[in-house]
Each structure stands twice: as structure tokens, then as C-alpha cells.
Write a protein that holds these residues in place. Structure first.
Motif, PDB file in Angstrom:
ATOM      1  N   GLY A 152     -63.081 -16.448   3.668  1.00  0.00           N
ATOM      2  CA  GLY A 152     -62.554 -15.637   2.686  1.00  0.00           C
ATOM      3  C   GLY A 152     -61.389 -14.759   3.434  1.00  0.00           C
ATOM      4  N   SER A 153     -61.313 -14.976   4.852  1.00  0.00           N
ATOM      5  CA  SER A 153     -60.127 -14.086   5.520  1.00  0.00           C
ATOM      6  C   SER A 153     -59.359 -14.860   6.253  1.00  0.00           C
ATOM      7  CB  SER A 153     -60.605 -13.137   6.377  1.00  0.00           C
ATOM      8  OG  SER A 153     -61.724 -12.093   5.697  1.00  0.00           O
ATOM      9  N   LEU A 154     -58.222 -14.611   6.584  1.00  0.00           N
ATOM     10  CA  LEU A 154     -57.228 -15.377   7.096  1.00  0.00           C
ATOM     11  C   LEU A 154     -57.168 -15.250   8.626  1.00  0.00           C
ATOM     12  CD1 LEU A 154     -54.355 -15.234   4.887  1.00  0.00           C
ATOM     13  CD2 LEU A 154     -55.255 -17.449   5.543  1.00  0.00           C
ATOM     14  N   ARG A 155     -57.484 -16.289   9.403  1.00  0.00           N
ATOM     15  CA  ARG A 155     -57.596 -16.068  11.147  1.00  0.00           C
ATOM     16  C   ARG A 155     -56.426 -16.613  11.681  1.00  0.00           C
ATOM     17  NH1 ARG A 155     -61.319 -11.947  10.806  1.00  0.00           N
ATOM     18  NH2 ARG A 155     -63.133 -12.775   9.615  1.00  0.00           N
ATOM     19  N   ALA A 156     -55.786 -15.862  12.667  1.00  0.00           N
ATOM     20  CA  ALA A 156     -54.540 -16.176  13.344  1.00  0.00           C
ATOM     21  C   ALA A 156     -54.721 -16.948  14.690  1.00  0.00           C
ATOM     22  CB  ALA A 156     -53.844 -15.129  13.667  1.00  0.00           C
ATOM     23  N   THR A 157     -54.084 -18.093  14.920  1.00  0.00           N
ATOM     24  CA  THR A 157     -53.863 -18.599  16.315  1.00  0.00           C
ATOM     25  C   THR A 157     -52.424 -18.441  16.697  1.00  0.00           C
ATOM     26  OG1 THR A 157     -55.815 -20.317  15.524  1.00  0.00           O
ATOM     27  CG2 THR A 157     -54.140 -20.818  17.364  1.00  0.00           C
ATOM     28  N   THR A 158     -52.149 -18.055  17.814  1.00  0.00           N
ATOM     29  CA  THR A 158     -50.881 -17.888  18.219  1.00  0.00           C
ATOM     30  C   THR A 158     -50.460 -19.122  19.024  1.00  0.00           C
ATOM     31  OG1 THR A 158     -51.129 -15.541  18.720  1.00  0.00           O
ATOM     32  CG2 THR A 158     -49.123 -16.476  19.686  1.00  0.00           C
ATOM     33  N   LEU A 159     -49.015 -19.659  18.225  1.00  0.00           N
ATOM     34  CA  LEU A 159     -48.664 -20.838  18.627  1.00  0.00           C
ATOM     35  C   LEU A 159     -47.566 -20.857  19.582  1.00  0.00           C
ATOM     36  CD1 LEU A 159     -47.942 -22.540  15.080  1.00  0.00           C
ATOM     37  CD2 LEU A 159     -50.011 -22.653  16.580  1.00  0.00           C
ATOM     38  N   TRP A 160     -46.815 -19.623  19.826  1.00  0.00           N
ATOM     39  CA  TRP A 160     -45.710 -19.530  20.576  1.00  0.00           C
ATOM     40  C   TRP A 160     -45.417 -17.944  20.593  1.00  0.00           C
ATOM     41  CZ3 TRP A 160     -39.843 -19.910  19.993  1.00  0.00           C
ATOM     42  CH2 TRP A 160     -39.418 -19.958  21.188  1.00  0.00           C
ATOM     43  N   THR A 161     -45.634 -17.247  21.623  1.00  0.00           N
ATOM     44  CA  THR A 161     -45.049 -15.861  21.778  1.00  0.00           C
ATOM     45  C   THR A 161     -44.255 -15.915  23.118  1.00  0.00           C
ATOM     46  OG1 THR A 161     -45.586 -13.584  21.774  1.00  0.00           O
ATOM     47  CG2 THR A 161     -46.878 -15.227  23.000  1.00  0.00           C
ATOM     48  N   LYS A 162     -43.021 -14.917  23.102  1.00  0.00           N
ATOM     49  CA  LYS A 162     -42.196 -15.060  24.108  1.00  0.00           C
ATOM     50  C   LYS A 162     -41.573 -13.465  24.139  1.00  0.00           C
ATOM     51  CE  LYS A 162     -38.969 -17.568  26.992  1.00  0.00           C
ATOM     52  NZ  LYS A 162     -38.093 -18.693  27.227  1.00  0.00           N
ATOM     53  N   ASP A 163     -41.276 -12.793  25.336  1.00  0.00           N
ATOM     54  CA  ASP A 163     -40.350 -12.006  25.431  1.00  0.00           C
ATOM     55  C   ASP A 163     -39.043 -12.637  25.878  1.00  0.00           C
ATOM     56  OD1 ASP A 163     -38.824  -9.873  26.371  1.00  0.00           O
ATOM     57  OD2 ASP A 163     -40.221  -8.961  27.496  1.00  0.00           O
ATOM     58  N   PRO A 221     -50.557 -22.137  -1.789  1.00  0.00           N
ATOM     59  CA  PRO A 221     -51.634 -22.521  -2.560  1.00  0.00           C
ATOM     60  C   PRO A 221     -52.625 -21.285  -2.880  1.00  0.00           C
ATOM     61  CG  PRO A 221     -51.133 -23.949  -0.846  1.00  0.00           C
ATOM     62  CD  PRO A 221     -50.506 -22.813  -0.719  1.00  0.00           C
ATOM     63  N   ILE A 222     -53.441 -21.446  -4.039  1.00  0.00           N
ATOM     64  CA  ILE A 222     -54.226 -20.166  -4.361  1.00  0.00           C
ATOM     65  C   ILE A 222     -55.315 -20.208  -3.339  1.00  0.00           C
ATOM     66  CG2 ILE A 222     -55.552 -21.759  -5.969  1.00  0.00           C
ATOM     67  CD1 ILE A 222     -54.561 -18.158  -6.596  1.00  0.00           C
ATOM     68  N   GLU A 223     -55.741 -21.294  -2.703  1.00  0.00           N
ATOM     69  CA  GLU A 223     -56.856 -21.407  -1.858  1.00  0.00           C
ATOM     70  C   GLU A 223     -56.743 -20.719  -0.464  1.00  0.00           C
ATOM     71  OE1 GLU A 223     -54.862 -25.876  -1.777  1.00  0.00           O
ATOM     72  OE2 GLU A 223     -55.501 -24.223  -3.135  1.00  0.00           O
ATOM     73  N   LEU A 224     -55.420 -20.511  -0.286  1.00  0.00           N
ATOM     74  CA  LEU A 224     -55.204 -19.661   0.996  1.00  0.00           C
ATOM     75  C   LEU A 224     -55.045 -18.370   0.822  1.00  0.00           C
ATOM     76  CD1 LEU A 224     -52.557 -21.896   3.098  1.00  0.00           C
ATOM     77  CD2 LEU A 224     -54.709 -21.386   3.499  1.00  0.00           C
ATOM     78  N   ILE A 225     -55.176 -17.862  -0.395  1.00  0.00           N
ATOM     79  CA  ILE A 225     -54.969 -16.354  -0.637  1.00  0.00           C
ATOM     80  C   ILE A 225     -56.427 -15.780  -0.465  1.00  0.00           C
ATOM     81  CG2 ILE A 225     -54.398 -14.605  -2.315  1.00  0.00           C
ATOM     82  CD1 ILE A 225     -52.426 -16.681  -3.606  1.00  0.00           C
ATOM     83  N   PRO A 226     -56.161 -14.572   0.596  1.00  0.00           N
ATOM     84  CA  PRO A 226     -57.503 -14.074   0.852  1.00  0.00           C
ATOM     85  C   PRO A 226     -57.716 -12.998  -0.373  1.00  0.00           C
ATOM     86  CG  PRO A 226     -55.779 -13.046   2.102  1.00  0.00           C
ATOM     87  CD  PRO A 226     -55.089 -14.180   1.431  1.00  0.00           C
ATOM     88  N   ALA A 262     -50.261 -19.381  13.388  1.00  0.00           N
ATOM     89  CA  ALA A 262     -50.570 -19.989  12.289  1.00  0.00           C
ATOM     90  C   ALA A 262     -52.193 -19.423  11.834  1.00  0.00           C
ATOM     91  CB  ALA A 262     -51.008 -21.492  12.671  1.00  0.00           C
ATOM     92  N   TRP A 263     -52.128 -19.300  10.398  1.00  0.00           N
ATOM     93  CA  TRP A 263     -53.352 -18.566  10.044  1.00  0.00           C
ATOM     94  C   TRP A 263     -54.150 -19.492   8.915  1.00  0.00           C
ATOM     95  CZ3 TRP A 263     -53.720 -13.107  10.484  1.00  0.00           C
ATOM     96  CH2 TRP A 263     -52.370 -12.463  11.044  1.00  0.00           C
ATOM     97  N   ASP A 264     -55.180 -19.620   9.274  1.00  0.00           N
ATOM     98  CA  ASP A 264     -56.392 -20.483   8.619  1.00  0.00           C
ATOM     99  C   ASP A 264     -57.246 -19.654   7.764  1.00  0.00           C
ATOM    100  OD1 ASP A 264     -55.647 -23.261   9.486  1.00  0.00           O
ATOM    101  OD2 ASP A 264     -55.521 -22.261  11.161  1.00  0.00           O
ATOM    102  N   LEU A 265     -57.739 -19.965   6.374  1.00  0.00           N
ATOM    103  CA  LEU A 265     -58.770 -19.366   5.882  1.00  0.00           C
ATOM    104  C   LEU A 265     -59.969 -19.709   6.377  1.00  0.00           C
ATOM    105  CD1 LEU A 265     -58.580 -17.385   3.749  1.00  0.00           C
ATOM    106  CD2 LEU A 265     -59.144 -19.161   1.873  1.00  0.00           C
ATOM    107  N   GLU A 266     -60.758 -18.476   6.835  1.00  0.00           N
ATOM    108  CA  GLU A 266     -61.983 -18.734   7.330  1.00  0.00           C
ATOM    109  C   GLU A 266     -63.145 -17.599   6.508  1.00  0.00           C
ATOM    110  OE1 GLU A 266     -62.217 -18.666  11.383  1.00  0.00           O
ATOM    111  OE2 GLU A 266     -60.713 -20.290  11.786  1.00  0.00           O
TER     112      GLU A 266
END
Length: 453
Positions: free
Chosen positions: A148-159, A444-449, A142-146
Motif C-alpha cells: 500500500g506504500s510506494l518504496r523507492a530505488t535510486t537508479l542514478w544520482t550524481k553531483d 494507473p489506479i493500482e500505483l496510487i498509494p 523508481a517507485w514500486d507499490l509495496e
């Protein structure tokens, strides 16, 4: 069948050999050594193909307002030169947005994966956010705008334990009827279909609905074909992608997470397969349908088209070996189906973007059950995935069509005016690096870095 076909496939195979089929180049597009299952008979005489070409407009002349509240987001695999070899680069998102009367671009990259198979927008605790599905490594972020930049949070990762680990597709829906936004996810290459359920503290619980070794699940759709108010999850598992031309069997399966119903085959495609499906009420009968894009087959030389792409429709209760063929396209691949209202008449149409034959418009008949018409929108558009979406960015009640023609390294916008199709190129790639556009989504335009590309 448009030429040249074989050179395009050869270039694709060479480009992707180093990463063992990252972008699913090997998907049964070569030789066929067995006959495919017989196709269902059409309900009526096939509609003739019409071949008008769109009016090519100058930039900015298709009626888009100077500023738009939403842009288009592209999920990409990109390849960079490493000592004379083309190697996969970081997963990349690109954004096209209109501001001050011009189309502008922005981008972000994620070096933890080498492809974004999909990006979409969903609701977060503090507003809209972007979800991405990455491959190698497989990660839902998940990427949230902070600032002026998008910062990621990993919700699920798996091998997943196979040769590849990729998050391939996802849809957001309230699958359990509790008011939450669940995420149904398809993966490569161990056939995992899973649901991410929101939990306390912004975390997610992962419920695996299925796991089938050596299986690629390409597509997820959510809908309600039987009209009982409980959403169903549809997926397209197939044998692993192939370059040797041998048969690649496939099917479409259904799950109902709320009731605990496991895998049910709803479309048995025999010795053929599908990488693209669409679920929705396109024909206007008041209930969702399942539309399956069945891939074509070629002769031993990889050139002769033996069986064309078929678009089949399934209602609730249709036998898995049934389905009504609503369209046949003179191509071997068609990996994007999108539905919307292109002319503002309140009735939906479907657009199918095929590998090399172009972009096609499919119209249901005037009444449910009537024959569909099939018209060629633009023959001069092509791409291996050929990502496309119908969406109403300008909010005028009529959908525009956006298409990534990777062959031309362009993103195009199509609008319908007085019965004519007008095409405008809104982005032309400034460099020669190979890319694959995996999907297009409104954002949405507000999510675009605003950091450029």
C-alpha cells in the motif's frame, strides 16, 4: 498582455531567492538589452484569436465515469513556512483519482530532494512503476507499490559539480533497437544529457551523451523526424536562468544514440531560448515534427512585451535558422505543449499553456502545410510552468485536457461537447502554501498509494 505581470514575477523572485532559482524563475523574463534573432516569416496570414470562455461546470458534471482506471500524477516543488520565511520543502508527488463518483487525493514526499521536476510511469520487472526526477539532490528513482506504500530505488544520482545538481526531464524509449526501455535524461547545470540503459540485476549503465559547463538542459523529446526507424533524442540547452533581464541564448539539439551521432544543432534561436519542445506527428503528414516554444522578450521595465511567444515547426532537414511559425501567443512564456484528439475526429490538435494569457488550442489545417488556427480555450488560467496534458483517462477515444492553474491553486479538467469547451475543477488546494506544478502524467489506479495527502 494581461496584468498584473510584474507583481507575479516579483513574488516568484522573492520566493525563490533563498534557493537560487530552484524552479527556474530566472529565465530571461526581465530586461532585454540586445535584439533577438529575426523570427521566421509565417507561411500565411496569422489566424485571428477567438476568445470564447469555457462553460464552467459543477463538479462531476463533465461526464467522467464514477470510477476511472487511471488518475493524474502531479510532480511538485512546495514551500513551507520556516520562522516567517518561505523555504523549499520535500519533493512532493500528488495523485488525483476518481472513485465512487468523487475525485480523491493521495501524496508522497521525498526529503532527499526539494523538487520533483518530473514523474512518469514505466514498465518494471513486476509491473508498472513510477519514475521521478529530483533536484538538489539530483536523483532518478523508481517507485514500486509495496503493502500500500510506494518504496523507492535510486537508479542514478550524481553531483554534477556546478552550483546546482538537478535531474530536469526524461523520456523512455528503445534508443538502441535492442528491445530495452532506455531513459534519456536532461540535467542542470553542467549540461549533462545522458541515457540510462538497463543492465543485469535491475541496474542501469549510464551513458553520458553530452556535458557542457554552465548550461541548463530543460527538456527531452524522442522521435523520428527523418523516418529511418532510428529514434533521435532532442534537448533544449540554454545559458543559466537569469533574473536580470539580460539575453539568454538557446537552441535545440539532437543526438542519435544508436548511431553514435553527437550533438547537432537543429534550431538556433539566437538571443532567445526555449524551455519547451514537442516531437510527434501532429499535422498528420505521417512523419514526426519538432515543435519549439520560443520564449518572448520584454522591455527594460520588464512589463512591455516586445516579442511574443512563437511556436515554430521543424521538419527533417529544416535549416537550424529556419522553422515555420505556426502560432504567436500574446505572452512571454509558454512552457507546456501537449498533443491529442480533443473532439474525437481522429485528427490531433495541440494545446499550449502560456504563463498569464491562458490556455490555447492550435489546430493544423485540413492538409499538411495549411495554416494553423489559434483559439483561446481559457483566459482565466495561469501559472509559471502552467502544467497541462491531453490524455484519455476514461478510455472513450477522445482526450480530455488537464491543467494545473497554480495561480488559482486548482487542477481543472476540460472536455469538448458539441463544439463547446466545458471546464470542471477537480481539485482545489486546501492550504495557502506556495507550490509549483512541474508536470502532469497519467498513472494507473493500482500505483496510487491510499494514505491521503
Amino acid at each position: 498582455m494581461r496584468e498584473p505581470r510584474t507583481p507575479r514575477l516579483v513574488r516568484c523572485a522573492a520566493l525563490l531567492g533563498a534557493i537560487a532559482g530552484l524552479v527556474a524563475c530566472g529565465s530571461g523574463e526581465g530586461e532585454k538589452t540586445e535584439a533577438s534573432a529575426p523570427a521566421p516569416a509565417p507561411t500565411g496570414k496569422p489566424a485571428p484569436f477567438a476568445t470564447p470562455q469555457p462553460t464552467v461546470a459543477e463538479p462531476g458534471s463533465t461526464g467522467a465515469p464514477p470510477d476511472l482506471p487511471r488518475g493524474i500524477m502531479l510532480a511538485l516543488a512546495q514551500f513551507v513556512d520556516q520562522g516567517g520565511k518561505s523555504e523549499p520543502g520535500p519533493a512532493r508527488l500528488e495523485f488525483l483519482y476518481r472513485e465512487g463518483g468523487a475525485w480523491k487525493t493521495a501524496a508522497l514526499e521525498d526529503p532527499e530532494s526539494n523538487v520533483f521536476h518530473k514523474a512518469l510511469v514505466t514498465a518494471g520487472a513486476s509491473g508498472p512503476r513510477i519514475l521521478t526526477l529530483g533536484g538538489s539532490a539530483a536523483a532518478v528513482k523508481a517507485w514500486d507499490l509495496e503493502g500500500g506504500s510506494l518504496r523507492a530505488t535510486t537508479l542514478w544520482t550524481k553531483d554534477f559539480g556546478g552550483k546546482f545538481s538537478r535531474m530536469r526531464d526524461a523520456e523512455v524509449a528503445d534508443l538502441y533497437g535492442d528491445g530495452s526501455a532506455d531513459l534519456a535524461v536532461a540535467t542542470h547545470d553542467q549540461g549533462v544529457v545522458a541515457v540510462l540503459r538497463p543492465a543485469a540485476g535491475g541496474t542501469f549503465d549510464v551513458v553520458e551523451l553530452d556535458h557542457e559547463p554552465d548550461t541548463f538542459v530543460h527538456e527531452i523529446e524522442v522521435g523520428d523526424l527523418d523516418g529511418d526507424g532510428v529514434p533521435e533524442v532532442y534537448a533544449t540547452p540554454s545559458e543559466p536562468n537569469r533574473l536580470d533581464g539580460s539575453p539568454q541564448t538557446g537552441k535545440v539539439v539532437r543526438y542519435v544514440p544508436k548511431t553514435g551521432e553527437g550533438r547537432v544543432v537543429v534550431a538556433d534561436l539566437g538571443q532567445r531560448h526555449a524551455k519547451e519542445i514537442l516531437v510527434g506527428d501532429v499535422d498528420g503528414n505521417g512523419r514526426d515534427e519538432l515543435y519549439v516554444s520560443v520564449e518572448g522578450t520584454t522591455g527594460p521595465d520588464g512589463k512591455q512585451l516586445l516579442e511574443s511567444v512563437e511556436i515554430r515547426a521543424y521538419e527533417a532537414g529544416t535549416p537550424a535558422t529556419g522553422g515555420v511559425r505556426i502560432a504567436t501567443l500574446p505572452d512571454r512564456l509558454s512552457r507546456f505543449l501537449t498533443a491529442g484528439d480533443v473532439d474525437g475526429d481522429g485528427r490531433k490538435e495541440m494545446v499550449a499553456a502560456a504563463f498569464s494569457s491562458g490556455v490555447w488550442l492550435l489546430r493544423p489545417g485540413s492538409k499538411p502545410g495549411d495554416e494553423w488556427s489559434v483559439d483561446l480555450i481559457d483566459a482565466d488560467s495561469a501559472g509559471f510552468e502552467h502544467a497541462a496534458i491531453l490524455t484519455d483517462l476514461d478510455g472513450d477515444g477522445t482526450d480530455e485536457l488537464y491543467v494545473a492553474s497554480d495561480k488559482h491553486k486548482e487542477v481543472r479538467r476540460y472536455v469538448w461537447r458539441d463544439g463547446r469547451v466545458i471546464r470542471e475543477t477537480i481539485y482545489r488546494r486546501p492550504d495557502p502554501r506556495p507550490i509549483f506544478t512541474w508536470n502532469l502524467m497519467p498513472v494507473p489506479i493500482e500505483l496510487i498509494p491510499r494514505g491521503g495527502s
